[in-house]
Scaffold this motif. Structure first.
Motif, PDB file in Angstrom:
ATOM      1  N   UNK A 164      -1.838  88.412  38.514  1.00  0.00           N
ATOM      2  CA  UNK A 164      -0.451  88.214  39.121  1.00  0.00           C
ATOM      3  C   UNK A 164      -0.330  87.323  39.997  1.00  0.00           C
ATOM      4  N   UNK A 165       0.921  86.167  39.601  1.00  0.00           N
ATOM      5  CA  UNK A 165       1.216  85.024  40.249  1.00  0.00           C
ATOM      6  C   UNK A 165       1.620  85.347  41.401  1.00  0.00           C
ATOM      7  N   UNK A 166       1.516  84.406  42.543  1.00  0.00           N
ATOM      8  CA  UNK A 166       2.306  84.371  43.700  1.00  0.00           C
ATOM      9  C   UNK A 166       3.806  84.164  43.573  1.00  0.00           C
ATOM     10  N   UNK A 167       4.432  84.776  44.066  1.00  0.00           N
ATOM     11  CA  UNK A 167       5.946  84.685  44.058  1.00  0.00           C
ATOM     12  C   UNK A 167       6.669  84.831  45.288  1.00  0.00           C
ATOM     13  N   UNK A 168       6.538  83.505  46.054  1.00  0.00           N
ATOM     14  CA  UNK A 168       6.950  83.820  47.514  1.00  0.00           C
ATOM     15  C   UNK A 168       8.303  84.204  47.795  1.00  0.00           C
ATOM     16  N   UNK A 169       8.542  85.365  48.281  1.00  0.00           N
ATOM     17  CA  UNK A 169       9.837  85.572  48.852  1.00  0.00           C
ATOM     18  C   UNK A 169      10.206  85.393  50.159  1.00  0.00           C
ATOM     19  N   UNK A 170       9.130  85.073  50.974  1.00  0.00           N
ATOM     20  CA  UNK A 170       9.405  84.821  52.237  1.00  0.00           C
ATOM     21  C   UNK A 170       8.880  83.447  52.673  1.00  0.00           C
ATOM     22  N   UNK A 171       9.903  82.615  52.571  1.00  0.00           N
ATOM     23  CA  UNK A 171       9.355  81.123  53.022  1.00  0.00           C
ATOM     24  C   UNK A 171      10.601  80.492  53.586  1.00  0.00           C
ATOM     25  N   UNK A 172      10.342  79.540  54.505  1.00  0.00           N
ATOM     26  CA  UNK A 172      11.497  79.016  55.151  1.00  0.00           C
ATOM     27  C   UNK A 172      11.589  77.269  54.893  1.00  0.00           C
ATOM     28  N   UNK A 173      12.426  76.707  54.408  1.00  0.00           N
ATOM     29  CA  UNK A 173      12.122  75.218  54.373  1.00  0.00           C
ATOM     30  C   UNK A 173      12.879  74.506  55.472  1.00  0.00           C
ATOM     31  N   UNK A 174      12.634  73.297  55.534  1.00  0.00           N
ATOM     32  CA  UNK A 174      12.942  72.389  56.776  1.00  0.00           C
ATOM     33  C   UNK A 174      14.412  72.424  56.735  1.00  0.00           C
ATOM     34  N   UNK A 175      15.207  72.314  55.649  1.00  0.00           N
ATOM     35  CA  UNK A 175      16.810  72.598  55.693  1.00  0.00           C
ATOM     36  C   UNK A 175      17.239  73.969  56.586  1.00  0.00           C
ATOM     37  N   UNK A 176      16.465  75.185  56.216  1.00  0.00           N
ATOM     38  CA  UNK A 176      16.806  76.337  56.871  1.00  0.00           C
ATOM     39  C   UNK A 176      16.552  76.050  58.500  1.00  0.00           C
ATOM     40  N   UNK A 177      15.468  75.594  58.694  1.00  0.00           N
ATOM     41  CA  UNK A 177      15.022  75.394  60.058  1.00  0.00           C
ATOM     42  C   UNK A 177      15.891  74.685  60.811  1.00  0.00           C
ATOM     43  N   UNK A 178      16.446  73.669  60.289  1.00  0.00           N
ATOM     44  CA  UNK A 178      17.306  72.815  61.190  1.00  0.00           C
ATOM     45  C   UNK A 178      18.670  73.425  61.098  1.00  0.00           C
ATOM     46  N   UNK A 179      19.027  74.371  60.121  1.00  0.00           N
ATOM     47  CA  UNK A 179      20.305  75.129  60.120  1.00  0.00           C
ATOM     48  C   UNK A 179      20.092  76.015  61.527  1.00  0.00           C
ATOM     49  N   UNK A 180      19.026  76.728  61.586  1.00  0.00           N
ATOM     50  CA  UNK A 180      18.900  77.882  62.447  1.00  0.00           C
ATOM     51  C   UNK A 180      18.776  76.968  63.800  1.00  0.00           C
ATOM     52  N   UNK A 181      18.225  75.902  64.113  1.00  0.00           N
ATOM     53  CA  UNK A 181      18.088  74.974  65.235  1.00  0.00           C
ATOM     54  C   UNK A 181      19.329  74.701  65.447  1.00  0.00           C
TER      55      UNK A 181
ATOM     56  N   UNK B 211      12.329  88.785  61.290  1.00  0.00           N
ATOM     57  CA  UNK B 211      13.064  89.470  59.991  1.00  0.00           C
ATOM     58  C   UNK B 211      11.870  89.400  58.770  1.00  0.00           C
ATOM     59  N   UNK B 212      11.732  90.527  57.995  1.00  0.00           N
ATOM     60  CA  UNK B 212      11.233  90.249  56.731  1.00  0.00           C
ATOM     61  C   UNK B 212      11.381  91.810  56.248  1.00  0.00           C
ATOM     62  N   UNK B 213      10.157  92.316  55.813  1.00  0.00           N
ATOM     63  CA  UNK B 213      10.123  93.483  54.787  1.00  0.00           C
ATOM     64  C   UNK B 213       8.647  94.336  55.165  1.00  0.00           C
ATOM     65  N   UNK B 214       8.784  95.432  55.169  1.00  0.00           N
ATOM     66  CA  UNK B 214       7.467  96.243  55.166  1.00  0.00           C
ATOM     67  C   UNK B 214       7.177  97.114  53.924  1.00  0.00           C
ATOM     68  N   UNK B 215       8.084  96.697  52.758  1.00  0.00           N
ATOM     69  CA  UNK B 215       7.625  97.246  51.382  1.00  0.00           C
ATOM     70  C   UNK B 215       6.193  96.726  51.351  1.00  0.00           C
ATOM     71  N   UNK B 216       5.318  97.891  51.038  1.00  0.00           N
ATOM     72  CA  UNK B 216       3.861  97.793  50.807  1.00  0.00           C
ATOM     73  C   UNK B 216       3.499  96.533  49.759  1.00  0.00           C
ATOM     74  N   UNK B 217       4.159  96.522  48.604  1.00  0.00           N
ATOM     75  CA  UNK B 217       3.608  95.515  47.657  1.00  0.00           C
ATOM     76  C   UNK B 217       4.280  94.031  47.865  1.00  0.00           C
ATOM     77  N   UNK B 218       5.232  94.193  48.863  1.00  0.00           N
ATOM     78  CA  UNK B 218       5.737  92.586  49.224  1.00  0.00           C
ATOM     79  C   UNK B 218       4.711  91.712  49.147  1.00  0.00           C
ATOM     80  N   UNK B 219       3.507  92.189  50.005  1.00  0.00           N
ATOM     81  CA  UNK B 219       2.378  90.939  50.244  1.00  0.00           C
ATOM     82  C   UNK B 219       2.006  90.574  48.855  1.00  0.00           C
ATOM     83  N   UNK B 220       1.802  91.356  47.734  1.00  0.00           N
ATOM     84  CA  UNK B 220       1.185  90.752  46.694  1.00  0.00           C
ATOM     85  C   UNK B 220       2.027  89.965  45.934  1.00  0.00           C
ATOM     86  N   UNK B 221       3.291  90.294  45.991  1.00  0.00           N
ATOM     87  CA  UNK B 221       4.233  89.257  45.348  1.00  0.00           C
ATOM     88  C   UNK B 221       4.205  87.821  46.040  1.00  0.00           C
ATOM     89  N   UNK B 222       4.142  88.032  47.429  1.00  0.00           N
ATOM     90  CA  UNK B 222       3.852  86.636  48.096  1.00  0.00           C
ATOM     91  C   UNK B 222       2.648  85.860  47.940  1.00  0.00           C
TER      92      UNK B 222
END
Length: 151
Positions: free
Chosen positions: A125-142, A107-118
């Motif tokens: 330009x500050x990092x603004x992570x759009x793709x990050x998974x927290x421990x609660x999400x990992x627990x939910x997916x498990x 899952x993710x994006x291939x929009x070219x500028x997404x990397x620079x936002x991440x």
């Protein structure tokens, strides 16, 4: 004992166990139904990030706000044309990566500028992570994967 009989006795309720094990074996070879639930969860998580502008996203610089306003763009953080947002929140959107095999999901994006936002850049330009998974999400997916396997 040589030439003896080898047998397994199925006690009352034993058929249920055998059926459950057979189902688990079958499901372990094709996780796609569980992966689809995870992809849907991913889209909701990403939509919440855009709605909340983070967490942890730096506010837009005054110069960016002026540029967005004069160009008639959406004023939200990380939303100019909505392409990045849609690619992370909608399965069929341009740039969306929602790919699965029977045993893996991406899952993710291939929009070219997404990397620079991440990660941000050296020009301020500050990092603004759009793709990050927290421990609660990992627990939910498990939990989703475990329930799929068992039931």
């Amino acid at each position: 004992m040589a030439g003896g009989v080898i047998a397994v006795e199925i006690l009352p309720g034993g058929k249920i166990l055998v059926d459950q094990l057979a189902g688990m074996t079958r499901r372990a070879g094709d996780w796609a139904p569980a992966f689809q639930i995870i992809i849907d969860s991913w889209h909701r998580i990403e939509a919440k990030k855009f709605a909340n502008e983070g967490p942890g996203w730096a506010p837009l610089a005054a110069s960016t706000l002026v540029r967005k306003d004069s160009g008639g763009y959406v004023m939200d953080i990380l939303v100019r044309t909505t392409a990045l947002q849609e690619s992370l929140t909608s399965e069929g959107a341009a740039g969306a990566i929602n790919y699965m095999t029977p045993t893996s999901v991406f899952m993710g994006t291939d929009i070219p500028y997404a990397h620079w936002h991440q990660v941000g850049n050296s020009r301020g330009m500050p990092a603004r992570p759009v793709v990050s998974i927290n421990p609660e999400t990992i627990a939910l997916w498990n939990q989703i994967l475990n329930e799929y396997l068992i039931y």
